[in-house]
Scaffold this motif. Structure first.
Motif, PDB file in Angstrom:
ATOM      1  N   LYS A 287       0.813  -1.214   0.000  1.00  0.00           N
ATOM      2  CA  LYS A 287       0.000   0.000   0.000  1.00  0.00           C
ATOM      3  C   LYS A 287       0.848   1.267   0.000  1.00  0.00           C
ATOM      4  N   ALA A 288       2.055   1.176   0.541  1.00  0.00           N
ATOM      5  CA  ALA A 288       2.945   2.342   0.579  1.00  0.00           C
ATOM      6  C   ALA A 288       4.384   1.883   0.729  1.00  0.00           C
ATOM      7  N   THR A 289       5.277   2.635   0.114  1.00  0.00           N
ATOM      8  CA  THR A 289       6.709   2.435   0.276  1.00  0.00           C
ATOM      9  C   THR A 289       7.312   3.760   0.708  1.00  0.00           C
ATOM     10  N   VAL A 290       8.109   3.713   1.767  1.00  0.00           N
ATOM     11  CA  VAL A 290       8.747   4.925   2.289  1.00  0.00           C
ATOM     12  C   VAL A 290      10.249   4.694   2.327  1.00  0.00           C
ATOM     13  N   THR A 291      10.997   5.634   1.757  1.00  0.00           N
ATOM     14  CA  THR A 291      12.451   5.611   1.850  1.00  0.00           C
ATOM     15  C   THR A 291      12.901   6.925   2.478  1.00  0.00           C
ATOM     16  N   ALA A 292      13.996   6.863   3.211  1.00  0.00           N
ATOM     17  CA  ALA A 292      14.550   8.077   3.813  1.00  0.00           C
ATOM     18  C   ALA A 292      16.067   7.952   3.850  1.00  0.00           C
ATOM     19  N   THR A 293      16.730   9.041   3.523  1.00  0.00           N
ATOM     20  CA  THR A 293      18.191   9.122   3.557  1.00  0.00           C
ATOM     21  C   THR A 293      18.577  10.196   4.551  1.00  0.00           C
ATOM     22  N   LEU A 294      19.463   9.871   5.477  1.00  0.00           N
ATOM     23  CA  LEU A 294      19.946  10.826   6.468  1.00  0.00           C
ATOM     24  C   LEU A 294      20.967  11.740   5.797  1.00  0.00           C
ATOM     25  N   LEU A 295      20.529  12.934   5.445  1.00  0.00           N
ATOM     26  CA  LEU A 295      21.362  13.870   4.682  1.00  0.00           C
ATOM     27  C   LEU A 295      22.545  14.400   5.484  1.00  0.00           C
ATOM     28  N   ASN A 296      22.443  14.436   6.800  1.00  0.00           N
ATOM     29  CA  ASN A 296      23.539  14.929   7.635  1.00  0.00           C
ATOM     30  C   ASN A 296      24.796  14.080   7.458  1.00  0.00           C
TER      31      ASN A 296
ATOM     32  N   ILE B 213       5.773   6.567  -1.803  1.00  0.00           N
ATOM     33  CA  ILE B 213       4.993   6.066  -2.926  1.00  0.00           C
ATOM     34  C   ILE B 213       3.740   5.443  -2.334  1.00  0.00           C
ATOM     35  N   THR B 214       2.589   6.021  -2.620  1.00  0.00           N
ATOM     36  CA  THR B 214       1.320   5.508  -2.124  1.00  0.00           C
ATOM     37  C   THR B 214       0.205   5.935  -3.065  1.00  0.00           C
ATOM     38  N   ASP B 215      -0.944   5.288  -2.928  1.00  0.00           N
ATOM     39  CA  ASP B 215      -2.072   5.589  -3.815  1.00  0.00           C
ATOM     40  C   ASP B 215      -3.035   6.617  -3.228  1.00  0.00           C
ATOM     41  N   ILE B 216      -2.722   7.161  -2.061  1.00  0.00           N
ATOM     42  CA  ILE B 216      -3.607   8.154  -1.444  1.00  0.00           C
ATOM     43  C   ILE B 216      -2.865   9.475  -1.268  1.00  0.00           C
ATOM     44  N   PRO B 217      -3.567  10.607  -1.290  1.00  0.00           N
ATOM     45  CA  PRO B 217      -2.899  11.885  -1.040  1.00  0.00           C
ATOM     46  C   PRO B 217      -2.422  11.953   0.414  1.00  0.00           C
ATOM     47  N   LEU B 218      -1.278  12.579   0.626  1.00  0.00           N
ATOM     48  CA  LEU B 218      -0.670  12.586   1.946  1.00  0.00           C
ATOM     49  C   LEU B 218      -0.065  13.950   2.237  1.00  0.00           C
TER      50      LEU B 218
ATOM     51  N   ASN C 186      12.075   7.270  -8.070  1.00  0.00           N
ATOM     52  CA  ASN C 186      11.346   6.955  -9.290  1.00  0.00           C
ATOM     53  C   ASN C 186      10.222   7.964  -9.498  1.00  0.00           C
ATOM     54  N   ARG C 187       9.655   7.960 -10.660  1.00  0.00           N
ATOM     55  CA  ARG C 187       8.688   8.999 -11.041  1.00  0.00           C
ATOM     56  C   ARG C 187       7.348   8.885 -10.337  1.00  0.00           C
ATOM     57  N   TRP C 188       7.053   7.780  -9.680  1.00  0.00           N
ATOM     58  CA  TRP C 188       5.767   7.623  -9.005  1.00  0.00           C
ATOM     59  C   TRP C 188       5.792   8.147  -7.573  1.00  0.00           C
ATOM     60  N   GLY C 189       6.960   8.493  -7.081  1.00  0.00           N
ATOM     61  CA  GLY C 189       7.082   8.933  -5.701  1.00  0.00           C
ATOM     62  C   GLY C 189       6.966  10.437  -5.532  1.00  0.00           C
ATOM     63  N   SER C 190       6.684  10.833  -4.305  1.00  0.00           N
ATOM     64  CA  SER C 190       6.735  12.239  -3.893  1.00  0.00           C
ATOM     65  C   SER C 190       7.935  12.353  -2.970  1.00  0.00           C
ATOM     66  N   TYR C 191       8.756  13.386  -3.183  1.00  0.00           N
ATOM     67  CA  TYR C 191      10.016  13.501  -2.455  1.00  0.00           C
ATOM     68  C   TYR C 191      10.101  14.832  -1.732  1.00  0.00           C
TER      69      TYR C 191
ATOM     70  N   LYS D 151       9.148   8.270  11.932  1.00  0.00           N
ATOM     71  CA  LYS D 151       7.862   7.574  11.838  1.00  0.00           C
ATOM     72  C   LYS D 151       6.911   8.381  10.967  1.00  0.00           C
ATOM     73  N   LEU D 152       6.305   7.722   9.996  1.00  0.00           N
ATOM     74  CA  LEU D 152       5.346   8.338   9.089  1.00  0.00           C
ATOM     75  C   LEU D 152       4.032   7.577   9.186  1.00  0.00           C
ATOM     76  N   GLU D 153       2.968   8.293   9.524  1.00  0.00           N
ATOM     77  CA  GLU D 153       1.629   7.699   9.635  1.00  0.00           C
ATOM     78  C   GLU D 153       0.915   7.875   8.301  1.00  0.00           C
ATOM     79  N   ILE D 154       0.483   6.771   7.711  1.00  0.00           N
ATOM     80  CA  ILE D 154      -0.236   6.809   6.449  1.00  0.00           C
ATOM     81  C   ILE D 154      -1.633   6.241   6.701  1.00  0.00           C
ATOM     82  N   ASP D 155      -2.593   7.142   6.882  1.00  0.00           N
ATOM     83  CA  ASP D 155      -3.987   6.727   7.126  1.00  0.00           C
ATOM     84  C   ASP D 155      -4.616   6.300   5.820  1.00  0.00           C
ATOM     85  N   PRO D 156      -5.307   5.262   5.761  1.00  0.00           N
ATOM     86  CA  PRO D 156      -5.792   4.347   6.799  1.00  0.00           C
ATOM     87  C   PRO D 156      -4.912   3.112   6.984  1.00  0.00           C
ATOM     88  N   TYR D 157      -3.717   3.107   6.387  1.00  0.00           N
ATOM     89  CA  TYR D 157      -2.904   1.892   6.372  1.00  0.00           C
ATOM     90  C   TYR D 157      -2.103   1.669   7.651  1.00  0.00           C
TER      91      TYR D 157
END
Length: 162
Positions: free
Chosen positions: A54-63, A83-88, A121-126, A142-148
Motif C-alpha cells: 500500500k505504501a513504500t517509504v524511503t529516507a536518507t539521512l542527509l547529515n 509512494i502511495t495511492d492516497i494523497p498525503l 522513481n517517477r511515481w514517488g513524492s520527495y 515515523k510516518l503515519e499513512i492513514d488508513p494503512y
C-alpha cells in the motif's frame, strides 16, 4: 604460430592501455562516492495489507551524506520519498522521536538531490524534511499513512566521517 600472435597482441594492448589518458570509459568505472554514501544511510520500509503493498517509504539521512551542507547543529535532515495511492500531507504525519518537523520542502525532478539519491522513481513524492537538532546517537523516523498505519525507519548517527 597463432598463439605467438595472440600473446604479442595481448602484450601490445596492455602496454598501450597503460599509456592512455583518462577518458569517458574510465570515468564511468570510477565509484560514485555520493551515491555510495547515500546508499549506506538510506532506509526503506513498506506497508503491506492483504498481500498488497500500500505504501513504500524511503529516507536518507542527509547529515551523513552532506555533512557541510546539512550540519547536525542546524537540525536533522532527511530526503524522504513516499509512494502511495492516497494523497498525503507529510508535514502533519511525520515525526522524529516525537518531534514535529521544523521544515518540509518539496523536491522536484530537477533538484540536485532528486538526481543523486538512490531508489528515486517517477511515481514517488520527495521531500527534504528537517527536524530540531538532537544529541541522541540513534533515532526513529515515523510516518503515519492513514488508513494503512505507521511506517518506522531507524537511523544511527555515524561515529566516523567518510
Amino acid at each position: 604460430m597463432r598463439s605467438k600472435f595472440a600473446f604479442l597482441f595481448l602484450g601490445l594492448a596492455i602496454v598501450l592501455s597503460g599509456c592512455s589518458e583518462k577518458n569517458e570509459v574510465t570515468e564511468i568505472i570510477q565509484k560514485d562516492l555520493i551515491h555510495e554514501k547515500a546508499l549506506v544511510h538510506t532506509k526503506e520500509n513498506q506497508l503491506v495489507k492483504s498481500l498488497e503493498t500500500k505504501a513504500t517509504v524511503t529516507a536518507t539521512l542527509l547529515n551523513e551524506v552532506f555533512p557541510k551542507r546539512f550540519s547536525y547543529d542546524k537540525g536533522i535532515s532527511f530526503f524522504v520519498g513516499v509512494i502511495t495511492d492516497i494523497p498525503l500531507d507529510i508535514s502533519k504525519n511525520i515525526i522524529l522521536d516525537g518531534n514535529s518537523p521544523i521544515s518540509v520542502k518539496n523536491v522536484g525532478q530537477k533538484d540536485f538531490l532528486y538526481v543523486l539519491m538512490p531508489g528515486v522513481n517517477r511515481w514517488g513524492s520527495y521531500y527534504i524534511v528537517t527536524f530540531p537538532s538532537m544529541k541522541d546517537k540513534s533515532f526513529t523516523l515515523k510516518l503515519e499513512i492513514d488508513p494503512y498505519g505507521p511506517v518506522s525507519l531507524n537511523f544511527q548517527r555515524s561515529t566516523l566521517r567518510r
